[in-house]
Write a protein that holds these residues in place. Sequence first.
Motif, short mmCIF file in Angstrom:
data_model
loop_
_atom_site.label_atom_id
_atom_site.label_comp_id
_atom_site.label_asym_id
_atom_site.label_seq_id
_atom_site.Cartn_x
_atom_site.Cartn_y
_atom_site.Cartn_z
N GLN A 66 38.17 20.54 -8.74
CA GLN A 66 39.18 20.94 -7.76
C GLN A 66 38.53 21.49 -6.50
O GLN A 66 39.04 21.32 -5.40
CB GLN A 66 40.13 21.99 -8.36
N TYR A 67 37.39 22.17 -6.68
CA TYR A 67 36.67 22.72 -5.53
C TYR A 67 36.25 21.60 -4.57
O TYR A 67 36.51 21.67 -3.38
CB TYR A 67 35.44 23.49 -6.01
N TYR A 68 35.64 20.56 -5.14
CA TYR A 68 35.21 19.46 -4.28
C TYR A 68 36.40 18.71 -3.70
O TYR A 68 36.39 18.27 -2.56
CB TYR A 68 34.32 18.49 -5.07
N LEU A 69 37.43 18.57 -4.54
CA LEU A 69 38.60 17.79 -4.12
C LEU A 69 39.32 18.42 -2.94
O LEU A 69 39.80 17.72 -2.06
CB LEU A 69 39.56 17.65 -5.31
N GLU A 70 39.41 19.75 -2.92
CA GLU A 70 40.24 20.34 -1.88
C GLU A 70 39.47 20.70 -0.60
O GLU A 70 40.04 21.26 0.32
CB GLU A 70 41.04 21.52 -2.43
N MET A 71 38.19 20.37 -0.57
CA MET A 71 37.44 20.59 0.67
C MET A 71 38.03 19.74 1.81
O MET A 71 38.65 18.73 1.57
CB MET A 71 35.97 20.20 0.48
#
Lengths: 188, 139
Positions: free
Chosen positions: B16-21
């Motif tokens: 989710q961290y990478y996805l919401e960048m």
Amino acid sequence: MAKEIATANEIAEELAALDLTLLIQSLVRYAQSRMRGSDYIEAEIIVGNVLEKVVNGERRWNKEYSFKSFIFLAVRSLVSQRNQSFDKGQLLKLNRDYNLEDVKNKEHSDRSKTEELVRSLIKILERHRPPPDEIELMIFESWTDNIVKPREIADLWEIEIGEVRNGIKRLKRKLGPIKDHLTTLIYG
Amino acid sequence: MDDKTIIECIEEGVFQYYLEMDYHQKDTSGDSFEEDYEGQFDKYTKLSKKLRFKAQTAVRKEKNAKITTLASVSTRLKDFIESSGESAYMLLKRHVENNGLAVNYRNFEAMTEEEMLNILRQLDLTAFMNELDDSLEDE
């Protein structure tokens, strides 16, 4: 929602609007984090393959998802496939999707045992040098409570989302020993 | 923690961290890009250019494919009619019957021009052409 497949034109437009260089780096970093024990080269190959297939229409973008989600989900599924292709006995079993049910059945049969496991994981995390700070620990606890979206974590602890993002950035480098520990519990 | 495993939650948190960048184009100079190894920025920039170029090629191909299909319809129809002895009318009728349309035309014979146009708009020409090709191969 009905399946709506994007046209080549729509894909080209997305690619033009995105900071592709940064996106590729994130995809590679993500893939690499899921394939522990492997270097960036293999991660780059997987990401390159996914993007190539998207561009030539082999992998079709169902517009039910945003383009970004679609790309990340595609990489995630390819990494999972790659991880599954390794034998259980292999070194890279580390990368599998572990089923904690196995652990629970063996030794952690109730909720308090799960909490105990989480506490032991936090202890492992605290042994890292440099140790995790307060925010990193908040994030980790949220994750183990199945609160995984940065926005939700920020709301839960009433902190800025930027702090959460930076915290995850630091925390993700410290997860290795935790994954190792969980693997040992499952595979012995 | 009932249906989801701890390790899955941890993996999901990282995902989710990478996805919401934010990946929207803002800085192309590479000043804000933190390299994991030397030359990474240049390598990914080259790959980005290649991908955008290929995406444009795919756009052109898609456009050409449509033109080709339309252009080849009349020639291929003619070939088929000559070799099979069937009329264009019968072919269209069969295609409509087999594939169905949004509106069910029972009185195919008594169709007005407007109704015929409506059918033509709904026809999947590619599927129609494939049908013709298959029929030709059968003979």
